[in-house]
Design an enzyme around this catalytic site. Structure first.
Site, PDB file in Angstrom:
ATOM      1  N   ASN A   9     -37.878  43.845 -11.517  1.00 40.69           N
ATOM      2  CA  ASN A   9     -39.223  44.264 -11.099  1.00 40.69           C
ATOM      3  C   ASN A   9     -39.114  45.704 -10.597  1.00 40.69           C
ATOM      4  O   ASN A   9     -38.679  45.939  -9.475  1.00 40.69           O
ATOM      5  CB  ASN A   9     -39.709  43.317  -9.985  1.00 40.69           C
ATOM      6  N   TRP A  10     -39.497  46.656 -11.462  1.00 40.62           N
ATOM      7  CA  TRP A  10     -39.337  48.071 -11.092  1.00 40.62           C
ATOM      8  C   TRP A  10     -40.369  48.512 -10.047  1.00 40.62           C
ATOM      9  O   TRP A  10     -40.262  49.593  -9.510  1.00 40.62           O
ATOM     10  CB  TRP A  10     -39.478  48.955 -12.339  1.00 40.62           C
ATOM     11  N   LYS A  11     -41.381  47.679  -9.801  1.00 40.52           N
ATOM     12  CA  LYS A  11     -42.472  48.056  -8.886  1.00 40.52           C
ATOM     13  C   LYS A  11     -43.042  49.431  -9.290  1.00 40.52           C
ATOM     14  O   LYS A  11     -43.129  49.691 -10.482  1.00 40.52           O
ATOM     15  CB  LYS A  11     -41.978  47.998  -7.442  1.00 40.52           C
ATOM     16  N   HIS A  95     -47.043  38.121  -6.974  1.00 38.21           N
ATOM     17  CA  HIS A  95     -46.018  38.771  -6.145  1.00 38.21           C
ATOM     18  C   HIS A  95     -46.568  39.002  -4.735  1.00 38.21           C
ATOM     19  O   HIS A  95     -47.748  39.269  -4.559  1.00 38.21           O
ATOM     20  CB  HIS A  95     -45.593  40.106  -6.771  1.00 38.21           C
ATOM     21  N   GLU A 166     -39.564  33.578  -3.730  1.00 44.19           N
ATOM     22  CA  GLU A 166     -39.303  34.838  -3.040  1.00 44.19           C
ATOM     23  C   GLU A 166     -39.791  34.758  -1.593  1.00 44.19           C
ATOM     24  O   GLU A 166     -40.954  35.055  -1.316  1.00 44.19           O
ATOM     25  CB  GLU A 166     -40.054  35.985  -3.724  1.00 44.19           C
ATOM     26  N   SER A 215     -33.970  40.783  -2.105  1.00 46.05           N
ATOM     27  CA  SER A 215     -32.732  41.519  -1.823  1.00 46.05           C
ATOM     28  C   SER A 215     -31.529  40.995  -2.601  1.00 46.05           C
ATOM     29  O   SER A 215     -30.436  40.859  -2.047  1.00 46.05           O
ATOM     30  CB  SER A 215     -32.433  41.535  -0.322  1.00 46.05           C
ATOM     31  N   GLY A 236     -35.566  43.452  -7.431  1.00 44.99           N
ATOM     32  CA  GLY A 236     -36.431  44.612  -7.198  1.00 44.99           C
ATOM     33  C   GLY A 236     -35.603  45.870  -7.075  1.00 44.99           C
ATOM     34  O   GLY A 236     -35.156  46.454  -8.064  1.00 44.99           O
ATOM     35  N   GLY A 237     -35.349  46.297  -5.845  1.00 47.03           N
ATOM     36  CA  GLY A 237     -34.651  47.561  -5.556  1.00 47.03           C
ATOM     37  C   GLY A 237     -33.423  47.808  -6.421  1.00 47.03           C
ATOM     38  O   GLY A 237     -33.255  48.900  -6.992  1.00 47.03           O
TER      39      GLY A 237
HETATM   40  P1  PGA Z   1     -36.055  43.318  -3.751  1.00 39.34           P
HETATM   41  O1  PGA Z   1     -37.443  42.947  -4.416  1.00 39.34           O
HETATM   42  O2  PGA Z   1     -34.983  42.849  -4.682  1.00 39.34           O
HETATM   43  O3  PGA Z   1     -36.073  44.807  -3.579  1.00 39.34           O
HETATM   44  O4  PGA Z   1     -36.005  42.588  -2.442  1.00 39.34           O
HETATM   45  C1  PGA Z   1     -37.679  41.709  -5.002  1.00 39.34           C
HETATM   46  C2  PGA Z   1     -39.136  41.589  -5.359  1.00 39.34           C
HETATM   47  O5  PGA Z   1     -39.978  42.060  -4.581  1.00 39.34           O
HETATM   48  O6  PGA Z   1     -39.476  41.047  -6.420  1.00 39.34           O
END
Ligand code: PGA
Length: 256
Positions: A9-11, A95, A166, A215, A236-237
């Site tokens: 998930n590149w956001k 999300h 999540e 995370s 994500g990150g």
């Molecule tokens: P994160 O994000 O891995 O940076 O915690 C996960 C997400 O929000 O889907």
């Protein structure tokens, strides 16, 4: 053995199309060598056309979709059909950052139906904001699941759904938090499976993949996959860091 599912998930990243293409190409280089992982990348919609090639080992996903189907006078919206026509196969729905911006269970339910109608697969995100001592968080997840999936009950629907657990408190902690807790994830994955079998029936519901997000890092990938009772991760990150994302993919490929 069913393949592991790693969803990136590149956001709202990266800043330019050039960077998006480079990040995608780097991820592709690793994923194309792996046999046991299904890699899904969900970039911002604007980058989809420059990343959509017919044949490669990465599946394209979107981070959101309109409740409205097809075309129409809906300013700023992108429909499931439009995404499908661009080569997208998965859509993240529900999300926590969208829920924070006012997305409701009803709206999530309409988005899911719109995607199913268009033939898209769904990564449905559920998760509690906090974990108190009274088990209230289980009820939160159950309500999110049953309301999101209301009216979707046949086997065909079940085949197009992935559930991402999540916990909101675990998202975006950069892997530096003390609660990497595959056992807690295991308990929740059992509960989600139970809820999904009560919605879709024993056979179809039991096959709905459950993945974990919050995370995820190269360091905790193995534990979550081996001990968390999940088929994959929503990253994500760390999906923006080529070296780390490549590691996550390679580790997932090796987990039995
Ligand atoms: P994160 O994000 O891995 O940076 O915690 C996960 C997400 O929000 O889907």
């Amino acid at each position: 053995m069913a393949k592991k599912i790693i969803v990136a998930n590149w956001k709202m990243n990266p800043k330019t199309s050039k960077e998006a293409v480079a990040l995608f190409a780097g991820s592709l280089k690793v994923s194309s060598r792996l046999r046991n992982v299904e890699t899904v990348i969900c970039p911002p919609d604007v980058y989809l056309p420059s990343l959509s090639t017919k044949k490669n080992s990465i599946i394209l996903g979107a981070q959101n979709v309109s409740e409205q189907s097809g075309i129409g006078p809906y300013t700023g919206e992108v429909s499931a059909e439009m995404l499908k026509n661009l080569g997208v196969r998965y859509v993240i729905i529900g999300h926590s950052s969208r829920r924070e911006n006012g997305e409701t269970d009803d709206s999530i339910n309409r988005k899911i139906k719109s995607c199913l109608k268009a033939g898209l697969k769904i990564v449905l995100c559920v998760g509690e904001k906090e974990r108190g001592d009274n088990g209230e968080f289980i009820k939160v997840v159950e309500t999110q699941l049953t309301r999101a999936l209301e009216g979707t009950k046949d086997e065909k629907d079940a085949r197009n759904i992935i559930i991402a657990y999540e916990p909101v408190w675990a998202i975006s902690r950069g892997g530096k938090f003390a609660s990497d807790d595959p056992d807690a994830v295991f308990g929740m994955s059992i509960f989600i499976k139970k809820t999904s079998t009560s919605i879709f029936g024993e056979k179809a519901g039991g096959r709905v993949p459950i993945i974990y997000g919050g995370s995820a890092t190269a360091k905790n990938t193995k534990d979550f996959l081996e001990k968390g009772g999940v088929r994959g991760l929503l990253v994500g990150g760390k999906s923006l860091d080529l070296k780390e994302f490549g590691e996550i993919l390679k580790i997932a490929d090796k987990v039995k």
